[in-house]
Scaffold this motif. Structure first.
Motif, PDB file in Angstrom:
ATOM      1  N   THR A   5      -4.557   1.081  10.530  1.00  0.00           N
ATOM      2  CA  THR A   5      -5.857   0.892  10.492  1.00  0.00           C
ATOM      3  C   THR A   5      -6.370   0.555   9.086  1.00  0.00           C
ATOM      4  OG1 THR A   5      -5.853   2.597  12.395  1.00  0.00           O
ATOM      5  CG2 THR A   5      -7.857   2.535  11.397  1.00  0.00           C
ATOM      6  N   ALA A   6      -7.464  -0.120   9.257  1.00  0.00           N
ATOM      7  CA  ALA A   6      -8.081  -0.747   7.862  1.00  0.00           C
ATOM      8  C   ALA A   6      -8.842   0.601   7.624  1.00  0.00           C
ATOM      9  CB  ALA A   6      -8.829  -1.906   7.969  1.00  0.00           C
ATOM     10  N   VAL A  22      -2.503   4.623   8.351  1.00  0.00           N
ATOM     11  CA  VAL A  22      -2.916   3.855   7.396  1.00  0.00           C
ATOM     12  C   VAL A  22      -1.555   3.558   6.441  1.00  0.00           C
ATOM     13  CG1 VAL A  22      -5.016   4.831   7.612  1.00  0.00           C
ATOM     14  CG2 VAL A  22      -3.430   6.037   6.158  1.00  0.00           C
ATOM     15  N   GLY A  23      -2.163   2.478   5.590  1.00  0.00           N
ATOM     16  CA  GLY A  23      -1.137   2.079   4.425  1.00  0.00           C
ATOM     17  C   GLY A  23      -1.909   1.793   3.354  1.00  0.00           C
ATOM     18  N   LEU A  40      -6.471   7.082  -1.368  1.00  0.00           N
ATOM     19  CA  LEU A  40      -5.696   5.669  -0.775  1.00  0.00           C
ATOM     20  C   LEU A  40      -6.683   4.529  -0.625  1.00  0.00           C
ATOM     21  CD1 LEU A  40      -2.794   5.041   0.037  1.00  0.00           C
ATOM     22  CD2 LEU A  40      -3.727   5.007   2.420  1.00  0.00           C
ATOM     23  N   SER A  41      -6.152   3.297  -1.291  1.00  0.00           N
ATOM     24  CA  SER A  41      -6.912   2.187  -0.859  1.00  0.00           C
ATOM     25  C   SER A  41      -6.098   0.866  -0.247  1.00  0.00           C
ATOM     26  CB  SER A  41      -7.354   1.716  -2.454  1.00  0.00           C
ATOM     27  OG  SER A  41      -7.818   0.145  -2.320  1.00  0.00           O
ATOM     28  N   ASP A  42      -6.669   0.256   0.474  1.00  0.00           N
ATOM     29  CA  ASP A  42      -6.146  -0.817   1.074  1.00  0.00           C
ATOM     30  C   ASP A  42      -6.502  -2.012   0.885  1.00  0.00           C
ATOM     31  OD1 ASP A  42      -7.840  -0.990   2.911  1.00  0.00           O
ATOM     32  OD2 ASP A  42      -6.917  -0.541   4.500  1.00  0.00           O
ATOM     33  N   ARG A  74       2.910   4.586   3.613  1.00  0.00           N
ATOM     34  CA  ARG A  74       2.250   4.576   4.710  1.00  0.00           C
ATOM     35  C   ARG A  74       1.918   6.084   5.068  1.00  0.00           C
ATOM     36  NH1 ARG A  74       4.233  -0.395   8.175  1.00  0.00           N
ATOM     37  NH2 ARG A  74       3.493   1.052   9.913  1.00  0.00           N
ATOM     38  N   ALA A  75       1.230   6.380   6.099  1.00  0.00           N
ATOM     39  CA  ALA A  75       0.874   7.600   6.344  1.00  0.00           C
ATOM     40  C   ALA A  75       0.393   7.798   7.574  1.00  0.00           C
ATOM     41  CB  ALA A  75      -0.043   8.419   5.624  1.00  0.00           C
TER      42      ALA A  75
END
Ligand code: 4AD
Ligand code: MG
Length: 465
Positions: A5-6, A22-23, A40-42, A74-75
């Motif tokens: 998921t973004a 998420v990652g 966290l940033s993607d 990743r989580a």
């Protein structure tokens, strides 16, 4: 593997609370006995996602020491509404996987702000920063907005060649393209023998898609190109690149006035589009120290009010009457320098201005000659802080006049036979312009250096990465 998921979708309320994965890359990691937090940033948005981790969780304990700034993870877990102030959502981690470490002793982008100059030395890591992430997203949206603008108005997107044998601007600032052995090229009569080269004649990287744009506009009426262009000019400034992207519409049956109107409508539409599609990015950038106060309000008003317009001759008399001493003295016939353009935009008009009807001697051969015999139907759009972002003109559509101009300019008329033929068979008045994409991005993002609005800038002495 599940689709991640973004983070942008989460922060924009487009994802329901509940199980998600998420990652991305760690911005910060704060550990304590009862609970740990990972920001966290993607790269999909200005904001980061707050991950909440129970330190007792085995998949966390194994890697906790390596969860440093810059590491990728990743989580999977549960997206919930955050009870804490400061963010709407948080992500309760059930399972965590360290994907790639980033040794804090070596990773250059630790959590502190870095100068834009420093970031230009690490272009391979620059997209990880909040600033470059925002710029890259604005750049992508701007490209899309440009395509949409023209498509909505019945223009066809045209792909013009990157390798070319004609110098559109006649300025001789071309990069050569050859497959000859440059250490030992074949020679004839003391010169390099290009008849033995790949194209059997000298070829270059294009400086503009305009001439090919004109060809196609003479068949399908309205086209635009959006591609890379190349200039081997030795300009080491904050506004010049050796490789930049240009948007070039070309329209049959458009005269200078129509061109001026389209250019304004175009710039305004793209700004309006970005003010809504990239609001978060633009607010973030406007809050940076280098940005000018009131930047977004300014853009809003530019998007809504008509641009000023003036003749070149009027611009000259404004500059002459300004009482300023310019480094380049002002008199009718000079090419407007950056300092002149900026006086007109920043101080006189206090906004964008379209300047038209320049002296023929300082403009390219293809511009339509006015009745006065000494000016051409040129159009430049100048904006505060930057000066020229658009250059264009009505084109010379009269065969005899064009031929004379080609001869007067000292160009080889045989090389332009096809360009002349367009004026022999079904010629029509037509116009077009070129917008420097990076200049527009500087204008909208408020960035001060053109090297910061393109992911991989090319300029004299630099083509790395
Ligand atoms: O004014 P220019 O040279 O015009 C042309 O090339 C025409 N053939 C365009 C046309 O009528 N179809 O360049 C157009 C714009 C400039 O206004 C500027 O915004 C940008 O291209 N530009 C540059 N941007 C970055 N680096 C450079 N070296 C640039 N040179 C021009
Ligand atoms: Mg120009």
């Amino acid at each position: 593997m599940a689709r991640l998921t973004a983070i942008r979708e989460i922060l924009e309320d487009r994802i329901p609370v509940g199980a998600q994965e998420v990652g991305g890359w760690i911005k910060t990691h704060r550990q304590s006995k009862r609970v740990s937090f990972i920001e966290l940033s993607d790269g999909s948005s200005v904001g980061n996602l707050q991950l909440v981790v129970d330190p007792a969780m085995p998949s966390y304990q194994e890697v906790a020491a390596k969860l440093s700034t810059g590491a990728s993870i990743r989580a999977s877990g549960e997206l919930v509404l955050s009870p804490a102030k400061g963010q709407k959502y948080e992500f309760q981690v059930k399972e965590l996987q360290l994907v790639g470490e980033a040794d804090p002793e070596q990773f250059p982008l630790q959590k502190k702000s870095h100068s834009l100059e420093f970031l230009r030395e690490v272009l391979h890591l620059r997209p990880r920063t909040a600033t470059m992430g925002a710029v890259l997203r604005v750049r992508a949206e701007a490209a899309f907005a440009i395509h949409r603008f023209f498509r909505d108005r019945g223009f066809y997107c045209l792909h013009t060649p990157i390798i070319s044998t004609s110098d559109c601007e006649g300025a001789g600032q071309m990069f050569h393209v050859t497959s000859l052995d440059i250490n030992n090229p074949p020679r004839a009569e003391g010169k390099v023998d290009f008849t033995q080269d790949f194209f059997k004649e000298p070829a270059s990287l294009t400086v503009s898609g305009q001439l090919e744009g004109e060809i196609c506009a003479m068949g399908v009426s309205r086209v635009y190109t959006f591609g890379p262009t190349f200039r081997a000019e030795n300009s080491n400034t904050t506004r010049h690149l050796a490789e930049f992207w240009m948007v070039e519409p070309e329209m049959a049956f458009y005269e200078l006035e129509d061109n001026v109107a389209l250019a304004q409508e175009f710039v305004q539409a793209v700004i309006r589009d970005l003010l809504s599609s990239c609001r978060g990015e633009l607010e973030f950038l406007a809050a940076q120290e280098w940005s000018q106060p009131g930047h977004l309000e300014n853009l809003q008003s530019v998007a809504e009010s008509a641009f000023a317009r003036m003749d070149y001759s009027e611009a000259i008399s404004i500059l002459e009457r300004s009482g300023r001493t310019f480094e380049f003295p002002v008199k009718w016939g000079i090419d407007l320098q950056s300092e002149h353009e900026r006086f007109l935009t920043d101080e006189h008009v206090k906004g964008p201005v379209s300047v038209v009807n320049y002296p023929k001697d300082i403009k390219a051969f293809y511009m339509r000659l006015n009745e006065d015999g000494r000016t051409v139907r040129a159009m430049d759009v100048l904006v505060p802080r930057l000066g020229e972002i658009i250059g264009g003109s009505q084109r010379e559509e009269r065969y005899d006049v064009l031929l004379q101009k080609i001869r007067d300019t000292g160009l080889d008329e045989s090389a332009y036979w096809w360009y002349l033929e367009l004026r022999k068979f079904g010629t029509v008045p037509h116009s077009g312009f070129g917008l420097g994409f990076e200049r527009l991005l500087m204008y909208v993002t408020g960035m001060q250096n053109i090297r910061d609005v393109i992911p991989f800038p090319r300029f004299p002495g630099f083509a790395k990465f």
